[in-house]
Design an enzyme around this catalytic site. Structure first.
Site, short mmCIF file in Angstrom:
data_model
loop_
_atom_site.label_atom_id
_atom_site.label_comp_id
_atom_site.label_asym_id
_atom_site.label_seq_id
_atom_site.Cartn_x
_atom_site.Cartn_y
_atom_site.Cartn_z
N ARG A 180 -60.71 118.49 -8.96
CA ARG A 180 -62.11 118.47 -8.52
C ARG A 180 -62.21 118.72 -7.02
NH1 ARG A 180 -65.85 113.39 -9.81
NH2 ARG A 180 -64.56 112.37 -8.25
N ARG A 195 -59.40 104.30 -3.37
CA ARG A 195 -60.39 104.05 -4.44
C ARG A 195 -59.72 103.40 -5.65
NH1 ARG A 195 -62.81 109.87 -4.90
NH2 ARG A 195 -63.72 109.13 -6.84
#
Ligand code: B4P
Length: 191
Positions: free
Chosen positions: A127, A144
């Site tokens: 992505r 994250r």
């Protein structure tokens, strides 16, 4: 139907939420999208949020709850909704529970998508190459995932204790995962 969809960054929750929305005609409420819209609009809130998102941390509970309340009070929620990216910690789960009890719309289903870390890292790298999202850098993704393990994973237990949790394997193609989800939600699109 009122659904919460959960999973690590890159587990496919946004992707699958979009498919579920199409199938069930419910509203898609993504806190990540709400935050990215605030960033794109260049609001004060958006500027604050961007710094936090680019570090891979969670934006403050207060900001996200404000955005969520605003979104849920909009029209178009009549058939139900899927919450994508919220709640992300126990405090958010409790705030959501209070908010939805107040408006008489409790969550019916909590769906956890399970994917191993290697797949997640590979998907986000792809992505990053395609979309260039500023929080998809390798360092941020690692943080994250850490934040997810520390703060968001306990939310799965929270919904298990409420007796409304289902887990779905998120490996395989997008369509394969969606078929599993349809099985769990008992969606039969051929009928
Ligand atoms: P999100 O927007 O929720 O971002 P995400 O965790 O990466 O999930 P997303 O839904 O976008 O990706 P998906 O797994 O579908 O959050 C971004 C940031 O916003 C957070 O880090 C935080 O800072 C902030 N934030 C958001 N909500 C918050 C809250 N409640 N409280 C505080 N802060 C908050 O997909 C990833 C990729 O995988 C896609 O490219 C997709 O095409 C691909 N993919 C999906 N399924 C696949 C499959 N089966 N096979 C191969 N590829 C697949």
């Amino acid at each position: 139907m009122r659904i919460v969809i959960m999973g690590a960054p890159g587990s496919g929750k946004g992707t699958q939420a979009a498919l579920i929305v199409k199938e069930l005609g419910i509203a898609h409420v993504s806190t990540g999208d709400l935050l990215r819209a605030a960033v794109a609009a260049g609001t004060e809130l958006g500027k604050k949020a961007k710094e936090v998102m680019d570090r891979g941390e969670l934006v403050s509970d207060e900001i996200v709850l404000g955005l969520l309340e605003e979104r849920l009070s909009n029209s178009g929620m009549g058939n139900g909704f899927i919450l994508d990216g919220y709640p992300r910690n126990i405090a958010q789960a409790e705030a959501l529970n209070d908010l939805l009890e107040r408006i008489g719309q409790p969550v019916d289903e909590a769906l956890q998508i399970d994917v191993d870390e290697e797949s997640v890292v590979a998907r986000i790298a792809k992505r990053a190459a395609l979309e260039g999202r500023s929080d998809d850098t390798e360092e941020t993704v690692r943080n994250r995932l850490k934040v997810y393990a520390e703060q968001t994973a306990p939310v799965v237990e929270y919904y298990a204790n409420k007796g409304i949790l289902s887990r779905v394997l998120g490996e395989g193609s997008i369509e394969e995962v969606f078929q599993r989800i349809k099985g769990v939600l008992q969606i039969n699109s051929d009928s």
